[in-house]
Design a protein around this motif. Structure first.
Motif, PDB file in Angstrom:
ATOM      1  N   MET A   1      29.746  11.272  90.882  1.00  0.00           N
ATOM      2  CA  MET A   1      29.319  10.106  90.089  1.00  0.00           C
ATOM      3  C   MET A   1      29.169   8.872  90.969  1.00  0.00           C
ATOM      4  O   MET A   1      28.267   8.055  90.785  1.00  0.00           O
ATOM      5  CB  MET A   1      30.365   9.839  88.978  1.00  0.00           C
ATOM      6  N   ALA A   2      30.063   8.717  91.963  1.00  0.00           N
ATOM      7  CA  ALA A   2      30.007   7.569  92.879  1.00  0.00           C
ATOM      8  C   ALA A   2      28.721   7.608  93.689  1.00  0.00           C
ATOM      9  O   ALA A   2      28.071   6.572  93.899  1.00  0.00           O
ATOM     10  CB  ALA A   2      31.226   7.573  93.812  1.00  0.00           C
ATOM     11  N   THR A   3      28.309   8.837  94.117  1.00  0.00           N
ATOM     12  CA  THR A   3      27.068   8.956  94.881  1.00  0.00           C
ATOM     13  C   THR A   3      25.875   8.610  94.019  1.00  0.00           C
ATOM     14  O   THR A   3      24.905   7.982  94.486  1.00  0.00           O
ATOM     15  CB  THR A   3      26.925  10.395  95.422  1.00  0.00           C
ATOM     16  N   LEU A   4      25.932   9.010  92.739  1.00  0.00           N
ATOM     17  CA  LEU A   4      24.839   8.689  91.816  1.00  0.00           C
ATOM     18  C   LEU A   4      24.675   7.183  91.675  1.00  0.00           C
ATOM     19  O   LEU A   4      23.556   6.651  91.730  1.00  0.00           O
ATOM     20  CB  LEU A   4      25.136   9.341  90.454  1.00  0.00           C
ATOM     21  N   ASP A   5      25.781   6.483  91.471  1.00  0.00           N
ATOM     22  CA  ASP A   5      25.721   5.006  91.348  1.00  0.00           C
ATOM     23  C   ASP A   5      25.237   4.370  92.646  1.00  0.00           C
ATOM     24  O   ASP A   5      24.489   3.380  92.631  1.00  0.00           O
ATOM     25  CB  ASP A   5      27.107   4.457  90.989  1.00  0.00           C
ATOM     26  N   PHE A   6      25.653   4.933  93.760  1.00  0.00           N
ATOM     27  CA  PHE A   6      25.256   4.375  95.069  1.00  0.00           C
ATOM     28  C   PHE A   6      23.742   4.475  95.255  1.00  0.00           C
ATOM     29  O   PHE A   6      23.080   3.532  95.690  1.00  0.00           O
ATOM     30  CB  PHE A   6      25.995   5.131  96.179  1.00  0.00           C
ATOM     31  N   LEU A   7      23.171   5.681  94.896  1.00  0.00           N
ATOM     32  CA  LEU A   7      21.725   5.881  95.053  1.00  0.00           C
ATOM     33  C   LEU A   7      20.933   4.942  94.164  1.00  0.00           C
ATOM     34  O   LEU A   7      19.816   4.539  94.502  1.00  0.00           O
ATOM     35  CB  LEU A   7      21.350   7.336  94.742  1.00  0.00           C
ATOM     36  N   GLY A   8      21.525   4.548  93.033  1.00  0.00           N
ATOM     37  CA  GLY A   8      20.830   3.623  92.138  1.00  0.00           C
ATOM     38  C   GLY A   8      20.615   2.258  92.763  1.00  0.00           C
ATOM     39  O   GLY A   8      19.746   1.489  92.312  1.00  0.00           O
ATOM     40  N   ASN A   9      21.372   1.968  93.764  1.00  0.00           N
ATOM     41  CA  ASN A   9      21.233   0.669  94.445  1.00  0.00           C
ATOM     42  C   ASN A   9      20.396   0.756  95.719  1.00  0.00           C
ATOM     43  O   ASN A   9      20.153  -0.262  96.359  1.00  0.00           O
ATOM     44  CB  ASN A   9      22.622   0.109  94.787  1.00  0.00           C
ATOM     45  N   VAL A  10      20.008   1.963  96.113  1.00  0.00           N
ATOM     46  CA  VAL A  10      19.134   2.119  97.275  1.00  0.00           C
ATOM     47  C   VAL A  10      17.724   1.719  96.848  1.00  0.00           C
ATOM     48  O   VAL A  10      17.228   2.196  95.828  1.00  0.00           O
ATOM     49  CB  VAL A  10      19.155   3.576  97.782  1.00  0.00           C
ATOM     50  N   PRO A  11      17.044   0.814  97.570  1.00  0.00           N
ATOM     51  CA  PRO A  11      15.741   0.288  97.143  1.00  0.00           C
ATOM     52  C   PRO A  11      14.733   1.361  96.743  1.00  0.00           C
ATOM     53  O   PRO A  11      14.028   1.202  95.740  1.00  0.00           O
ATOM     54  CB  PRO A  11      15.273  -0.512  98.362  1.00  0.00           C
ATOM     55  N   LEU A  12      14.619   2.472  97.506  1.00  0.00           N
ATOM     56  CA  LEU A  12      13.597   3.471  97.218  1.00  0.00           C
ATOM     57  C   LEU A  12      13.823   4.134  95.856  1.00  0.00           C
ATOM     58  O   LEU A  12      12.871   4.549  95.182  1.00  0.00           O
ATOM     59  CB  LEU A  12      13.577   4.531  98.324  1.00  0.00           C
ATOM     60  N   PHE A  13      15.105   4.222  95.422  1.00  0.00           N
ATOM     61  CA  PHE A  13      15.420   4.927  94.185  1.00  0.00           C
ATOM     62  C   PHE A  13      15.902   3.978  93.085  1.00  0.00           C
ATOM     63  O   PHE A  13      16.430   4.427  92.073  1.00  0.00           O
ATOM     64  CB  PHE A  13      16.508   5.993  94.448  1.00  0.00           C
ATOM     65  N   GLU A  15      14.390   2.361  90.783  1.00  0.00           N
ATOM     66  CA  GLU A  15      13.700   2.463  89.490  1.00  0.00           C
ATOM     67  C   GLU A  15      13.760   3.881  88.900  1.00  0.00           C
ATOM     68  O   GLU A  15      13.167   4.141  87.851  1.00  0.00           O
ATOM     69  CB  GLU A  15      12.239   2.043  89.659  1.00  0.00           C
ATOM     70  N   VAL A  16      14.465   4.805  89.590  1.00  0.00           N
ATOM     71  CA  VAL A  16      14.567   6.194  89.120  1.00  0.00           C
ATOM     72  C   VAL A  16      15.700   6.303  88.095  1.00  0.00           C
ATOM     73  O   VAL A  16      16.786   5.746  88.310  1.00  0.00           O
ATOM     74  CB  VAL A  16      14.800   7.153  90.309  1.00  0.00           C
ATOM     75  N   ASP A  17      15.476   7.056  86.986  1.00  0.00           N
ATOM     76  CA  ASP A  17      16.514   7.165  85.954  1.00  0.00           C
ATOM     77  C   ASP A  17      17.654   8.034  86.460  1.00  0.00           C
ATOM     78  O   ASP A  17      17.509   8.811  87.419  1.00  0.00           O
ATOM     79  CB  ASP A  17      15.917   7.736  84.661  1.00  0.00           C
ATOM     80  N   LYS A  18      18.791   7.942  85.796  1.00  0.00           N
ATOM     81  CA  LYS A  18      20.004   8.628  86.261  1.00  0.00           C
ATOM     82  C   LYS A  18      19.889  10.155  86.190  1.00  0.00           C
ATOM     83  O   LYS A  18      20.466  10.860  87.019  1.00  0.00           O
ATOM     84  CB  LYS A  18      21.200   8.153  85.454  1.00  0.00           C
ATOM     85  N   VAL A  19      19.156  10.634  85.199  1.00  0.00           N
ATOM     86  CA  VAL A  19      19.014  12.104  85.084  1.00  0.00           C
ATOM     87  C   VAL A  19      18.294  12.649  86.309  1.00  0.00           C
ATOM     88  O   VAL A  19      18.693  13.659  86.898  1.00  0.00           O
ATOM     89  CB  VAL A  19      18.248  12.465  83.791  1.00  0.00           C
ATOM     90  N   SER A  20      17.219  11.956  86.686  1.00  0.00           N
ATOM     91  CA  SER A  20      16.455  12.399  87.866  1.00  0.00           C
ATOM     92  C   SER A  20      17.279  12.244  89.138  1.00  0.00           C
ATOM     93  O   SER A  20      17.218  13.085  90.044  1.00  0.00           O
ATOM     94  CB  SER A  20      15.157  11.587  87.982  1.00  0.00           C
ATOM     95  N   LEU A  21      18.065  11.162  89.203  1.00  0.00           N
ATOM     96  CA  LEU A  21      18.924  10.967  90.372  1.00  0.00           C
ATOM     97  C   LEU A  21      19.974  12.062  90.466  1.00  0.00           C
ATOM     98  O   LEU A  21      20.363  12.474  91.568  1.00  0.00           O
ATOM     99  CB  LEU A  21      19.595   9.590  90.327  1.00  0.00           C
ATOM    100  N   LEU A  22      20.451  12.527  89.281  1.00  0.00           N
ATOM    101  CA  LEU A  22      21.456  13.586  89.273  1.00  0.00           C
ATOM    102  C   LEU A  22      20.864  14.866  89.867  1.00  0.00           C
ATOM    103  O   LEU A  22      21.520  15.569  90.650  1.00  0.00           O
ATOM    104  CB  LEU A  22      21.950  13.821  87.846  1.00  0.00           C
TER     105      LEU A  22
END
Length: 608
Positions: A1-13, A15-22
């Motif tokens: 879950m921590a990695t998911l939240d971290f990727l949400g703050n990476v500029p390239l990702f 605007e990507v929704d959490k399901v896709s990030l998962l």
């Protein structure tokens, strides 16, 4: 879950929704690298991108360092769309955790997950729009820069001042129209600036440039001296200005801005000549007794007035003898004012107050460049006194090597200014004054005998103040009246007792000393009364009775103390010189050997 939240703050990702990030996280691999570990080598095949979860890496190519990346930043993104070799190497600078996103997995998500595609495209479109805005701003900045460049070019080219830009080797890289006119050359680019300057000016510019280059500091300063420019057509100009530097560690350039001041220098020269003449005349206003005239009731001084009346109408040279402070200059002025030259100037020079290396120039003037510091020509006092009178005060101090030149002026009325071969003619009456025995000095070889006899055509001996009887009180009354008015104080006239005090003093400084003591007495006067005991020094250790207190019998110790104090005053007045004409022994009326014995007996020592 921590990695998911971290990727949400990476500029390239972002605007990507959490399901896709998962889905992205499930197929991505976390990797840990220790400090100094090589993550990628230049030339490796690209198979994925990396996101820095923690730590710091260095981007480099062999020995060249491109910088570093830290938490939240990515590298290797191009491998997601192609498999070209890596263009740089990546090395961990500290313990670093990375998330590797494989190329194959990323492409699978692009094909199967519309939410993932929509998010990534949203970021890219946003970046594209930001790029468009940046380009628009850049285009506007370019236009503004072009306009500013046009304005600066116009300002430089049409400026009245000469503007010259040059490099560290003094090669001119730009010169405006005014500079080309000054240099008398339309093709000055790449020419050496120093070739257009005289030696002192070139040396100054070289030193300023060398100083700025060695210190590696920006320079912007006024030129400390006038710059002389030598034009290609042999024209010259004198200039003031500024010099500044710009550039970086590799390339340095300098800007020289010059403004011609030839007209100003000519005007200053004229002003200087007039100012010099005005200063000479101002000095004559500072007379010893402040226009109180010559006060004389004593026969010795009446005899002086008689001599003045006899010699004034003639053109005879006059030599005035007398102790320092007796009013020799006042006698000289009286002769001038009663002569046929009264409407002409009376110029004074103190031969003992001007350094020996300058007095020739003061007397006879000099030409420009005659010696170091002679930047302009200057009239001497002989020329300033033409058709008038020249008063040579303390003539006994005139250097021996100048005396023949003075003798020539007196005899022939002509001289040569310093540095000039053109003889000047003058019509000047000479009045000289001295407190020395010039005849005795001529016997000792310290004064030319022929000059002495040429000056001593009509000698006048001014008596010392102590030899003029009641004149002391008459002069004191006039001085009290003058200073009381000047200081706006009401001072009562001298009493008989006060007159006795004045007459009892020996007045070694003569009228000048009387003037100084009267001024001091008026300043310290209390309720219109002057206490002369506060200002008149004791004469030779003896105090004359003026009050009941003074009539008391003094002890031997008191007399010794009085004598000690009096000797100290004489030593201070003569700057601790014991013998000679200006020595303390002469002031005290004692033989030098006797005074030396008293100094030793009374324990007097010169302060350190």
């Amino acid at each position: 879950m921590a990695t998911l939240d971290f990727l949400g703050n990476v500029p390239l990702f972002s605007e990507v929704d959490k399901v896709s990030l998962l889905d992205l996280c499930k197929q991505s691999e976390e990797q840990l690298y220790m400090p100094g570990h090589r993550i990628l080598d230049k030339g490796d095949k690209g198979d994925g991108m990396y996101v820095i979860l923690k730590g710091k890496v260095k981007v480099h190519d062999k020995t060249h360092d491109y910088g570093s990346l830290s938490q939240g930043e990515c590298f290797g993104e191009y491998s997601l769309i192609d498999q070209k070799p890596r263009s740089v190497s990546i090395t961990a600078l500290e313990e670093t955790k990375l998330l590797k996103i494989g190329t194959d997995h990323f492409l699978d998500l692009i094909e199967s997950n519309k939410g993932f595609v929509r998010g990534v495209l949203s970021v890219l479109i946003k970046r594209h729009r930001e790029l468009d805005v940046a380009q628009e701003k850049l285009a506007a900045s370019k236009k503004a820069m072009e306009l500013a460049h046009s304005q600066i070019t116009g300002l430089i080219q049409y400026a009245m001042d000469a503007i010259i830009m040059f490099d560290k080797d003094f090669r001119i890289v730009l010169a405006n129209d005014s500079a080309k006119t000054m240099l008398e050359n339309d093709d000055v680019e790449q020419r050496n600036l120093l070739f257009f300057l005289d030696e002192p000016s070139a040396a100054l510019i070289e030193n300023l440039v060398a100083g700025a280059t060695s210190k590696k500091k920006v320079m912007n300063t006024y030129l400390p001296a006038i710059i002389k420019v030598l034009g290609s057509n042999e024209g010259t100009s004198m200039n003031e200005g500024t010099i500044s530097s710009y550039g970086n560690e590799e390339e340095s350039y300098f800007t020289l801005i010059l403004r011609q001041i030839d007209d100003r220098l000519q005007a200053e020269h004229k002003i200087s000549s007039l100012t010099d003449e005005a200063e000479y005349l101002k000095e004559e206003i500072k007379e010893l007794t402040h226009d109180h005239g010559i006060i004389a009731q004593h026969d010795s001084m009446k005899n002086v007035l008689g001599l003045i009346e006899r010699v004034a109408p003639t053109q005879a040279t006059v030599l005035i003898h007398g102790e320092t402070g007796t009013g020799k200059e006042l006698v000289a002025r009286a002769i001038h004012n009663a002569s046929s030259r009264a409407k002409g100037p009376m110029v004074r020079i103190n031969c003992g107050a001007i350094p020996a290396n300058l007095i020739e120039s003061e007397l006879f003037g000099h030409e420009k460049g005659a010696f170091t510091g002679a930047t302009v020509s200057r009239k001497g006092r002989f020329l300033l006194a033409d058709k008038g009178t020249l008063f040579l005060d303390e003539i006994g101090e005139l250097p021996l090597d100048l005396q023949p030149k003075l003798l020539r002026v007196i005899q022939e009325g002509e001289f040569d200014p310093v540095g000039s071969s053109v003889t000047q003619k003058v019509d000047v009456r000479i009045i000289a004054a001295t407190h020395r025995d010039l005849l005795a000095r001529s016997k000792e070889g310290k004064f030319r005998e022929d000059l002495y006899y040429r000056l001593n055509v009509f000698p006048i001996q001014v008596p010392a103040l102590r030899d003029r009887g009641n004149d002391v009180c008459l002069i004191a009354d006039k001085l009290i009246e003058h200073y009381a008015k000047d200081l706006n104080k009401a001072i009562k006239p001298l009493t008989q007792e006060q007159k006795k005090q004045l007459l009892s003093y020996d007045w070694p400084g003569n009228v000048r000393e009387l003037q100084n003591l009267v001024e001091r007495a008026v300043i310290v006067a209390n309720k219109g009364r002057i206490d002369w005991s506060l200002v008149i020094p004791n004469a030779q250790g003896l105090v004359k009775a003026t009050t009941q207190e003074d009539e008391r019998i003094l002890t031997v110790e008191e007399l010794q103390e009085l004598e000690r104090a009096n000797i100290l005053k004489a030593l201070k007045k003569t700057k601790w010189k014991i013998s000679g004409t200006n020595g303390a022994a002469r002031l005290l009326g004692l033989p030098p050997t006797t005074l030396a014995s008293k100094i030793k007996a009374l324990g007097i020592s010169k302060p350190i």
